[in-house]
Design a protein around this motif. Structure first.
Motif, PDB file in Angstrom:
ATOM      1  N   ALA A  32       0.847  -1.198   0.000  1.00  0.00           N
ATOM      2  CA  ALA A  32       0.000   0.000   0.000  1.00  0.00           C
ATOM      3  C   ALA A  32       0.884   1.250   0.000  1.00  0.00           C
ATOM      4  N   GLN A  33       0.394   2.308  -0.653  1.00  0.00           N
ATOM      5  CA  GLN A  33       1.180   3.540  -0.759  1.00  0.00           C
ATOM      6  C   GLN A  33       1.510   4.089   0.625  1.00  0.00           C
ATOM      7  N   LYS A  34       2.795   4.345   0.862  1.00  0.00           N
ATOM      8  CA  LYS A  34       3.219   4.866   2.158  1.00  0.00           C
ATOM      9  C   LYS A  34       2.620   6.237   2.450  1.00  0.00           C
ATOM     10  N   SER A  35       2.404   7.027   1.391  1.00  0.00           N
ATOM     11  CA  SER A  35       1.829   8.360   1.591  1.00  0.00           C
ATOM     12  C   SER A  35       0.415   8.257   2.158  1.00  0.00           C
ATOM     13  N   LEU A  36      -0.276   7.137   1.853  1.00  0.00           N
ATOM     14  CA  LEU A  36      -1.627   6.930   2.368  1.00  0.00           C
ATOM     15  C   LEU A  36      -1.606   6.371   3.793  1.00  0.00           C
ATOM     16  N   THR A  37      -0.658   5.480   4.037  1.00  0.00           N
ATOM     17  CA  THR A  37      -0.687   4.738   5.302  1.00  0.00           C
ATOM     18  C   THR A  37       0.199   5.301   6.408  1.00  0.00           C
ATOM     19  N   GLN A  38       1.189   6.124   6.056  1.00  0.00           N
ATOM     20  CA  GLN A  38       2.131   6.616   7.061  1.00  0.00           C
ATOM     21  C   GLN A  38       1.461   7.353   8.223  1.00  0.00           C
ATOM     22  N   PRO A  39       0.489   8.281   7.941  1.00  0.00           N
ATOM     23  CA  PRO A  39      -0.164   8.962   9.071  1.00  0.00           C
ATOM     24  C   PRO A  39      -0.907   7.989   9.989  1.00  0.00           C
ATOM     25  N   ILE A  40      -1.468   6.933   9.407  1.00  0.00           N
ATOM     26  CA  ILE A  40      -2.195   5.937  10.198  1.00  0.00           C
ATOM     27  C   ILE A  40      -1.226   5.149  11.077  1.00  0.00           C
ATOM     28  N   VAL A  41      -0.131   4.712  10.473  1.00  0.00           N
ATOM     29  CA  VAL A  41       0.873   3.951  11.231  1.00  0.00           C
ATOM     30  C   VAL A  41       1.437   4.789  12.376  1.00  0.00           C
ATOM     31  N   ALA A  42       1.727   6.053  12.092  1.00  0.00           N
ATOM     32  CA  ALA A  42       2.294   6.940  13.111  1.00  0.00           C
ATOM     33  C   ALA A  42       1.321   7.148  14.269  1.00  0.00           C
ATOM     34  N   GLU A  43       0.053   7.393  13.943  1.00  0.00           N
ATOM     35  CA  GLU A  43      -0.951   7.627  14.983  1.00  0.00           C
ATOM     36  C   GLU A  43      -1.207   6.356  15.788  1.00  0.00           C
ATOM     37  N   ALA A  44      -1.252   5.204  15.099  1.00  0.00           N
ATOM     38  CA  ALA A  44      -1.475   3.933  15.783  1.00  0.00           C
ATOM     39  C   ALA A  44      -0.322   3.624  16.743  1.00  0.00           C
ATOM     40  N   LYS A  45       0.894   3.898  16.305  1.00  0.00           N
ATOM     41  CA  LYS A  45       2.070   3.667  17.160  1.00  0.00           C
ATOM     42  C   LYS A  45       1.994   4.540  18.408  1.00  0.00           C
ATOM     43  N   LYS A  46       1.575   5.777  18.218  1.00  0.00           N
ATOM     44  CA  LYS A  46       1.456   6.717  19.337  1.00  0.00           C
ATOM     45  C   LYS A  46       0.456   6.202  20.382  1.00  0.00           C
ATOM     46  N   GLN A  47      -0.605   5.536  19.884  1.00  0.00           N
ATOM     47  CA  GLN A  47      -1.655   5.052  20.780  1.00  0.00           C
ATOM     48  C   GLN A  47      -1.451   3.601  21.208  1.00  0.00           C
ATOM     49  N   GLY A  48      -0.387   2.970  20.708  1.00  0.00           N
ATOM     50  CA  GLY A  48      -0.111   1.597  21.092  1.00  0.00           C
ATOM     51  C   GLY A  48      -1.039   0.575  20.469  1.00  0.00           C
ATOM     52  N   ILE A  49      -1.559   0.886  19.275  1.00  0.00           N
ATOM     53  CA  ILE A  49      -2.474  -0.024  18.582  1.00  0.00           C
ATOM     54  C   ILE A  49      -1.682  -0.889  17.599  1.00  0.00           C
ATOM     55  N   VAL A  50      -1.957  -2.175  17.603  1.00  0.00           N
ATOM     56  CA  VAL A  50      -1.236  -3.113  16.747  1.00  0.00           C
ATOM     57  C   VAL A  50      -1.571  -2.872  15.275  1.00  0.00           C
ATOM     58  N   VAL A  51      -0.523  -2.792  14.436  1.00  0.00           N
ATOM     59  CA  VAL A  51      -0.687  -2.677  12.983  1.00  0.00           C
ATOM     60  C   VAL A  51      -0.025  -3.885  12.342  1.00  0.00           C
ATOM     61  N   GLN A  52      -0.776  -4.559  11.486  1.00  0.00           N
ATOM     62  CA  GLN A  52      -0.242  -5.745  10.822  1.00  0.00           C
ATOM     63  C   GLN A  52      -0.323  -5.573   9.304  1.00  0.00           C
ATOM     64  N   PHE A  53       0.773  -5.856   8.604  1.00  0.00           N
ATOM     65  CA  PHE A  53       0.797  -5.794   7.147  1.00  0.00           C
ATOM     66  C   PHE A  53       0.483  -7.186   6.597  1.00  0.00           C
ATOM     67  N   VAL A  54      -0.540  -7.249   5.741  1.00  0.00           N
ATOM     68  CA  VAL A  54      -1.023  -8.542   5.255  1.00  0.00           C
ATOM     69  C   VAL A  54      -1.308  -8.477   3.755  1.00  0.00           C
ATOM     70  N   ASP A  55      -1.597  -9.627   3.183  1.00  0.00           N
ATOM     71  CA  ASP A  55      -1.987  -9.698   1.771  1.00  0.00           C
ATOM     72  C   ASP A  55      -3.329  -8.987   1.571  1.00  0.00           C
ATOM     73  N   LYS A  56      -3.476  -8.324   0.442  1.00  0.00           N
ATOM     74  CA  LYS A  56      -4.707  -7.570   0.157  1.00  0.00           C
ATOM     75  C   LYS A  56      -5.951  -8.452   0.241  1.00  0.00           C
ATOM     76  N   ARG A  57      -5.813  -9.741  -0.065  1.00  0.00           N
ATOM     77  CA  ARG A  57      -6.967 -10.630  -0.026  1.00  0.00           C
ATOM     78  C   ARG A  57      -7.540 -10.764   1.390  1.00  0.00           C
ATOM     79  N   LYS A  58      -6.679 -10.623   2.387  1.00  0.00           N
ATOM     80  CA  LYS A  58      -7.131 -10.646   3.778  1.00  0.00           C
ATOM     81  C   LYS A  58      -8.099  -9.486   4.041  1.00  0.00           C
ATOM     82  N   LEU A  59      -7.761  -8.296   3.510  1.00  0.00           N
ATOM     83  CA  LEU A  59      -8.617  -7.123   3.693  1.00  0.00           C
ATOM     84  C   LEU A  59      -9.922  -7.269   2.911  1.00  0.00           C
TER      85      LEU A  59
END
Length: 251
Positions: free
Chosen positions: A36-63
């Motif tokens: 996934a484009q980092k420009s789209l996901t970077q703000p989400i990853v940063a905010e999730a890390k700040k809040q201690g929320i687990v982020v998992q990178f998976v195959d698109k079919r999972k989503l």
């Protein structure tokens, strides 16, 4: 908060997930598609890390499996079940803001895309809350959250057993109830909306139910200059909401 919740716990799409994070919504986990484009996901990853929320990178079919039929943009989150509020909390919200109450009552809006669009416009126009019936009405599903572009995280929604009784309670609280009906004699642009107000938007095909129409303090219609005699429910709601905004800003 009422104990009534929606069992749909999936939020899909960059903006809905980011707005859920920023609003303080309780998220259990976030999945992001590999590649996934980092420009789209970077703000989400940063905010999730700040809040201690687990982020998992998976195959698109999972989503695709987590959010079937929804354009998820490579981002899906699992949230705690959505909590609806009590009608009284909507009026309290207006009071805390020092504003004249402005509510929407949706009489059996069934299309989740319409509900999502209405919530998005409601957030933009400062509506203090939206009221929906429990039966024969779209609830706050993943599709609604996605269509609202995150607005559902900021506009409180109350879900009630009986819309007619809710109207009676609103009247007792000093709120005027305006219904939208193509057969109304009063043009919306000739009506004053400077009072505590709740606007009723009817079902996409049937309009307002007979009892709900009878409960309204007054009925208004939008001028129709073409061959058709009605608008899409979310479009009609948007026109009405912005007319209230226009009048209140000009006071």
């Amino acid at each position: 908060m009422t104990e009534e919740t929606n069992q749909e716990e999936i939020i899909a799409g960059k903006h809905p997930v980011l707005e859920a994070l920023r609003s303080g919504r309780e998220l259990n986990k976030i999945w992001i598609a590999d590649g996934a484009q980092k420009s789209l996901t970077q703000p989400i990853v940063a905010e999730a890390k700040k809040q201690g929320i687990v982020v998992q990178f998976v195959d698109k079919r999972k989503l695709d499996g987590l959010a079937p039929g929804v354009t998820h943009q490579g981002v899906v989150a699992q949230a705690a079940a959505f909590a609806y509020v009590e009608v009284e909390e909507l009026l309290e919200r207006a009071g805390k803001l020092g504003e004249t109450p402005f509510l929407l009552l949706l009489d059996e809006i069934e299309d989740p895309h319409n509900l999502g669009s209405i919530l998005r416009t409601a957030e933009c126009t400062g509506v203090h809350g939206v009221i929906i019936p429990k039966r024969r009405s779209a609830g706050l599903t993943a599709t609604v959250l996605k269509t609202s572009a995150g607005a559902a995280e900021h506009v409180p929604v109350a879900r009630v057993t009986n819309l007619a009784q809710t109207i009676d309670k609103l009247k007792e609280a000093g709120v005027w109830v305006a219904g939208t009906d193509v057969s109304a004699s009063q043009d919306v642009y000739k009506m004053k909306f400077d009072m505590p107000l709740a606007i009723v938007i009817g079902n996409e095909s049937k309009g307002m139910g007979r009892l709900i129409k009878e409960k309204c303090d007054f009925l208004v219609k939008l001028p129709m200059l073409g061959q058709l005699n009605s608008l899409n429910a979310s479009v009609a709601a948007g026109v009405l909401m912005y007319e209230v905004v226009r009048q209140r800003r000009s006071v």
